[in-house]
Design a protein around this motif. Structure first.
Motif, PDB file in Angstrom:
ATOM      1  N   TYR A 119       0.823  -1.208   0.000  1.00  0.00           N
ATOM      2  CA  TYR A 119       0.000   0.000   0.000  1.00  0.00           C
ATOM      3  C   TYR A 119       0.859   1.261   0.000  1.00  0.00           C
TER       4      TYR A 119
ATOM      5  N   VAL B  64      -8.693   3.221   1.200  1.00  0.00           N
ATOM      6  CA  VAL B  64      -9.339   1.918   1.082  1.00  0.00           C
ATOM      7  C   VAL B  64     -10.660   1.966   0.318  1.00  0.00           C
ATOM      8  N   LYS B  65     -11.241   3.147   0.190  1.00  0.00           N
ATOM      9  CA  LYS B  65     -12.508   3.239  -0.529  1.00  0.00           C
ATOM     10  C   LYS B  65     -12.835   4.703  -0.794  1.00  0.00           C
TER      11      LYS B  65
ATOM     12  N   VAL C 242      -5.641  -1.885   8.435  1.00  0.00           N
ATOM     13  CA  VAL C 242      -5.350  -2.566   7.171  1.00  0.00           C
ATOM     14  C   VAL C 242      -4.992  -4.024   7.440  1.00  0.00           C
TER      15      VAL C 242
ATOM     16  N   GLU D 150      -7.164  -7.127   6.100  1.00  0.00           N
ATOM     17  CA  GLU D 150      -6.536  -8.142   5.249  1.00  0.00           C
ATOM     18  C   GLU D 150      -6.710  -9.536   5.859  1.00  0.00           C
TER      19      GLU D 150
ATOM     20  N   LEU E 148      -7.465  -3.934  -0.960  1.00  0.00           N
ATOM     21  CA  LEU E 148      -8.592  -3.372  -0.211  1.00  0.00           C
ATOM     22  C   LEU E 148      -9.349  -2.325  -0.994  1.00  0.00           C
ATOM     23  N   ALA E 149      -8.668  -1.446  -1.675  1.00  0.00           N
ATOM     24  CA  ALA E 149      -9.345  -0.368  -2.407  1.00  0.00           C
ATOM     25  C   ALA E 149     -10.080  -0.872  -3.642  1.00  0.00           C
TER      26      ALA E 149
END
Length: 77
Positions: A10, A31-32, A51, A55, A74-75
């Motif tokens: 990341y 992440v979003k 994170v 995960e 994640l994103a």
């Protein structure tokens, strides 16, 4: 893959973690992106601890479904 290897997937910058806003600015990753009803867009960011927790949850969910787990996404979800 160890914890640091996952974190290295990341890009990190200072920001506010969506789970721990009281911590103030800490190293976070995107992440979003959400679109609030009031309009505009808002980036959701998570700290290193969150994170790693997310995960781990993704890894467990993939294992339960018999699917391949790929850290660092994640994103993308």
């Amino acid at each position: 893959m160890d914890r640091q290897q996952v974190l290295n997937l990341y890009e990190w910058q200072m920001g506010v973690c969506f789970r721990h806003p009281a911590k103030g600015e800490v190293l976070t990753t995107h992440v979003k992106t959400i679109r609030p009803p009031a309009g505009g867009i808002q980036d959701v960011r998570a700290c290193r601890e969150c994170v790693l927790e997310m995960e781990e949850q993704r890894h467990g969910a993939a294992a339960r479904r018999g699917q391949h787990y790929q850290p660092g996404c994640l994103a993308a979800e």
